[in-house]
Design a protein around this motif. Structure first.
Motif, PDB file in Angstrom:
ATOM      1  N   ILE B 354       0.812  -1.206   0.000  1.00  0.00           N
ATOM      2  CA  ILE B 354       0.000   0.000   0.000  1.00  0.00           C
ATOM      3  C   ILE B 354       0.861   1.279   0.000  1.00  0.00           C
ATOM      4  O   ILE B 354       0.501   2.282  -0.614  1.00  0.00           O
ATOM      5  CB  ILE B 354      -0.991  -0.047   1.188  1.00  0.00           C
ATOM      6  CG1 ILE B 354      -2.035   1.037   1.068  1.00  0.00           C
ATOM      7  CG2 ILE B 354      -0.296   0.003   2.521  1.00  0.00           C
ATOM      8  CD1 ILE B 354      -3.092   0.731   0.082  1.00  0.00           C
ATOM      9  N   ALA B 355       2.009   1.210   0.630  1.00  0.00           N
ATOM     10  CA  ALA B 355       2.869   2.399   0.686  1.00  0.00           C
ATOM     11  C   ALA B 355       3.301   2.811  -0.711  1.00  0.00           C
ATOM     12  O   ALA B 355       3.336   3.992  -1.061  1.00  0.00           O
ATOM     13  CB  ALA B 355       4.091   2.108   1.555  1.00  0.00           C
ATOM     14  N   LYS B 356       3.609   1.817  -1.524  1.00  0.00           N
ATOM     15  CA  LYS B 356       4.009   2.101  -2.890  1.00  0.00           C
ATOM     16  C   LYS B 356       2.811   2.594  -3.723  1.00  0.00           C
ATOM     17  O   LYS B 356       2.936   3.495  -4.548  1.00  0.00           O
ATOM     18  CB  LYS B 356       4.585   0.840  -3.501  1.00  0.00           C
ATOM     19  CG  LYS B 356       4.561   0.835  -4.981  1.00  0.00           C
ATOM     20  CD  LYS B 356       5.874   0.509  -5.546  1.00  0.00           C
ATOM     21  CE  LYS B 356       5.852   0.776  -7.024  1.00  0.00           C
ATOM     22  NZ  LYS B 356       7.143   1.056  -7.527  1.00  0.00           N
ATOM     23  N   ARG B 357       1.670   2.014  -3.489  1.00  0.00           N
ATOM     24  CA  ARG B 357       0.473   2.406  -4.240  1.00  0.00           C
ATOM     25  C   ARG B 357       0.088   3.863  -3.997  1.00  0.00           C
ATOM     26  O   ARG B 357      -0.560   4.485  -4.811  1.00  0.00           O
ATOM     27  CB  ARG B 357      -0.707   1.505  -3.861  1.00  0.00           C
ATOM     28  CG  ARG B 357      -0.596   0.112  -4.404  1.00  0.00           C
ATOM     29  CD  ARG B 357      -1.617  -0.770  -3.729  1.00  0.00           C
ATOM     30  NE  ARG B 357      -1.393  -2.166  -4.010  1.00  0.00           N
ATOM     31  CZ  ARG B 357      -2.118  -2.867  -4.882  1.00  0.00           C
ATOM     32  NH1 ARG B 357      -3.091  -2.301  -5.542  1.00  0.00           N
ATOM     33  NH2 ARG B 357      -1.850  -4.129  -5.089  1.00  0.00           N
ATOM     34  N   GLY B 360       3.197   5.989  -6.108  1.00  0.00           N
ATOM     35  CA  GLY B 360       3.341   5.840  -7.541  1.00  0.00           C
ATOM     36  C   GLY B 360       4.767   5.885  -8.030  1.00  0.00           C
ATOM     37  O   GLY B 360       5.652   5.257  -7.455  1.00  0.00           O
ATOM     38  N   PHE B 424      -5.626   3.408  -5.388  1.00  0.00           N
ATOM     39  CA  PHE B 424      -4.615   2.398  -5.050  1.00  0.00           C
ATOM     40  C   PHE B 424      -4.189   1.556  -6.249  1.00  0.00           C
ATOM     41  O   PHE B 424      -3.349   0.673  -6.141  1.00  0.00           O
ATOM     42  CB  PHE B 424      -5.092   1.504  -3.914  1.00  0.00           C
ATOM     43  CG  PHE B 424      -5.327   2.262  -2.633  1.00  0.00           C
ATOM     44  CD1 PHE B 424      -4.375   3.175  -2.175  1.00  0.00           C
ATOM     45  CD2 PHE B 424      -6.483   2.088  -1.902  1.00  0.00           C
ATOM     46  CE1 PHE B 424      -4.582   3.888  -1.004  1.00  0.00           C
ATOM     47  CE2 PHE B 424      -6.694   2.799  -0.724  1.00  0.00           C
ATOM     48  CZ  PHE B 424      -5.744   3.700  -0.278  1.00  0.00           C
ATOM     49  N   SER B 427      -2.304   5.052  -8.393  1.00  0.00           N
ATOM     50  CA  SER B 427      -1.226   5.651  -7.591  1.00  0.00           C
ATOM     51  C   SER B 427      -1.041   7.140  -7.835  1.00  0.00           C
ATOM     52  O   SER B 427       0.009   7.689  -7.535  1.00  0.00           O
ATOM     53  CB  SER B 427       0.114   4.955  -7.820  1.00  0.00           C
ATOM     54  OG  SER B 427       0.002   3.593  -7.575  1.00  0.00           O
TER      55      SER B 427
END
Ligand code: SF4
Ligand code: SF4
Lengths: 46, 468
Positions: B354-357, B360, B424, B427
């Motif tokens: 989720i942190a990456k989503r 982006g 999500f 991003s």
């Protein structure tokens, strides 16, 4: 269940404490670079 | 007044907190629970019952009374199933992420560089954002010295990060391929000494590919992006040689061979579509017919004022085209004509955290572009725009405040994204598009949003079809 078929269970909110290690690939969402966008890091194979 | 604003904010938060997205494609009712990522297929009764729920997940009994077309018992069954999913956190799930945001948005290290190996090109594509290779500067090639220093810069600025990425980009990187090889060699030596792991990719127009280069790329590059726009007439109308003739006939056999030798993996045949070929599905299928299995055809980026950009009046056509393509995609994959379309790929079980989503592409923070002269920019799309100059590989990053803006930008800080159901998966879209069209990296480009949302819907629908 008779009226609803679940295609995918909850996944995004699993292990959120472990999220953000940052070792994953960077991902240009567009432009000339096709690395990853809609939530996929690796190509899926048949 | 202040109280009214507070109430409004509260209501908005409530809506954003429990987001679901329901949509129909080709007669299938799909429901996405945004916060958990759960995906469901509803029958018509359950879908209509769901329509009687308020946005905060509470059933509106008055609305239910209007569903006179269904039997009461069926309606009750559907309510029971919806309530069950709510209890299991698979529907109207509350946002669990906000308290983690500070940790996920702190200053990050640099982990990827886009090396502009050649600010020169042997094609003259009409939509080129790089001014056919020049990037508003002069034509130039990166020297080995700059390349080596870029590798060192990346190592020095990557903190504890082990996996580092370098993309050889241009203009056309094959015009300076000896330097590419020497940079790879140098990085391999440095990775032994520093415990880092380099992954190389190259983005090429294929024109200069020969057997030696191909073998080298196949042995050393993790991924390769080969440009071809699809049907010959489509490709040749935009991807032209300097003398104005088309490039299709030269590219096709070389790209085909490359794809085959890579075992149809870890590459993309990549096209761009513009408002001149809104039937781009035909280009995707054309490349699938040619035997390519990893295909990406994407809308032209940052092409403001080019006459080629996708406009609002084109949206219906493009969205229908995605849906049409999705249908054909499912059919073909079922019938032994498997191929992968990049924008329909979605990994529901795995996929990034989720942190990456939220963040982006990481442009301007963990991803930077390096010019042949060693200047740093937020990404390849910003190169040459002085206000985005972030320093150089010798002196390091400068104090340009735009860096801070890039760091702070995520799907929670951008108002439009925070209330968007696709956040999500998308991003937050492309900062370069946002800047070119809206003059602000925080305001996503609406056309891109609409296309992205349609692609995510198609991708979810495809998952449902393939799980049947
Ligand atoms: S960029 Fe657009 S589609 Fe993507 S999350 Fe933001 S508002 Fe949604
Ligand atoms: S800003 Fe746009 S072009 Fe640049 S890396 Fe991000 S998604 Fe790609």
């Amino acid at each position: 269940m008779k009226h609803i078929k679940t295609i995918n269970k909850s996944t995004l909110n699993k292990d959120i404490k472990k999220a953000g290690c940052g070792e994953c690939q960077t991902s240009c969402q567009s432009a000339c670079k096709t690395s990853c966008t809609v939530a996929n890091q690796e190509c899926e194979r048949k | 007044m202040a109280a009214a604003i507070l109430v409004l904010q509260f209501m908005l938060k409530q809506q954003v907190n429990f987001m679901i997205h329901s949509f129909k494609i080709h007669g299938t009712n799909m429901v996405l629970d945004v916060m958990s990522g759960a995906v469901h297929q509803f029958d018509d009764i359950a879908y209509d019952v769901l329509g009687c729920y308020e946005r905060n997940g509470v059933l509106n009994n008055d609305k239910i009374k209007n569903l006179s077309q269904y039997k009461e018992a069926e309606i009750n069954e559907a309510i029971e199933e919806i309530e069950y999913l709510k209890k299991k956190n698979m529907l109207f799930t509350e946002d669990p992420y906000t308290e983690m945001l500070p940790a996920w948005t702190k200053q990050t290290v640099v982990k990827a560089l886009c090396l502009h190996i050649a600010h020169d090109c042997n094609l003259r594509c009409s939509y080129c954002f790089a001014g056919t290779g020049e990037y508003m500067g002069r034509r130039s090639l990166m020297s080995l010295e700059v390349g080596k220093r870029a590798i060192d810069f990346l190592i020095e600025n990557s903190g504890n990060r082990r996996n580092l990425e370098v993309d050889f980009f241009g203009g056309e990187p094959l015009m300076n391929f000896e330097v590419v090889k020497r940079i790879v060699e140098y990085a391999r030596v440095r990775e032994n000494k520093t415990g880092k792991n380099f992954r190389f990719t190259i983005t090429t127009n294929v024109m200069l590919l020969d057997e030696d280069k191909q073998n080298y790329i196949n042995e050393n590059m993790h991924n390769v992006v080969l440009s071809l726009d699809g049907r010959k007439e489509v490709n040749d109308a935009v991807r032209k040689r300097i003398d104005g003739t088309g490039s299709y006939d030269r590219i096709l056999p070389l790209a085909k061979k490359m794809a085959e030798e890579r075992g149809e993996q870890q590459y993309y045949i990549r096209g761009t579509f513009t408002r001149k070929n809104l039937d781009f599905g035909a280009d995707v299928l054309h490349m699938a017919d040619l035997g390519f299995e990893q295909i990406s055809v994407e809308p032209v980026v940052a092409a403001k004022d080019s006459g080629l950009d996708i406009r609002e009046e084109d949206l219906d056509t493009v969205c229908n085209e995605y849906e049409r393509l999705a249908k054909e995609y499912v059919e073909r994959r079922k019938n032994g004509q498997w191929f992968n379309f990049f924008h329909f790929m979605i990994d529901l079980e795995g996929g990034p955290c989720i942190a990456k989503r939220m963040r982006g592409c990481g442009s301007g923070t963990e991803y930077l572009a390096v010019t042949p002269e060693g200047e740093l920019y937020p990404c390849h799309q910003f190169v040459g725009h002085e206000e985005f100059l972030l320093g150089n590989i010798y002196d390091g990053l400068n104090q340009n405040t735009v860096r801070e803006a890039f760091r702070e930008t995520n799907v929670y800080t951008k108002p439009r994204c925070s209330s968007c159901w696709a956040k999500f998966y998308c991003s937050g879209g492309c900062a370069a598009n946002a800047w070119k069209f809206n003059n602000d990296i925080r305001i996503p480009y609406e056309i891109e949003c609409e296309l992205e949302k349609k692609r995510v819907e198609c991708a979810l629908w495809i998952k449902a079809q393939e799980s049947n």
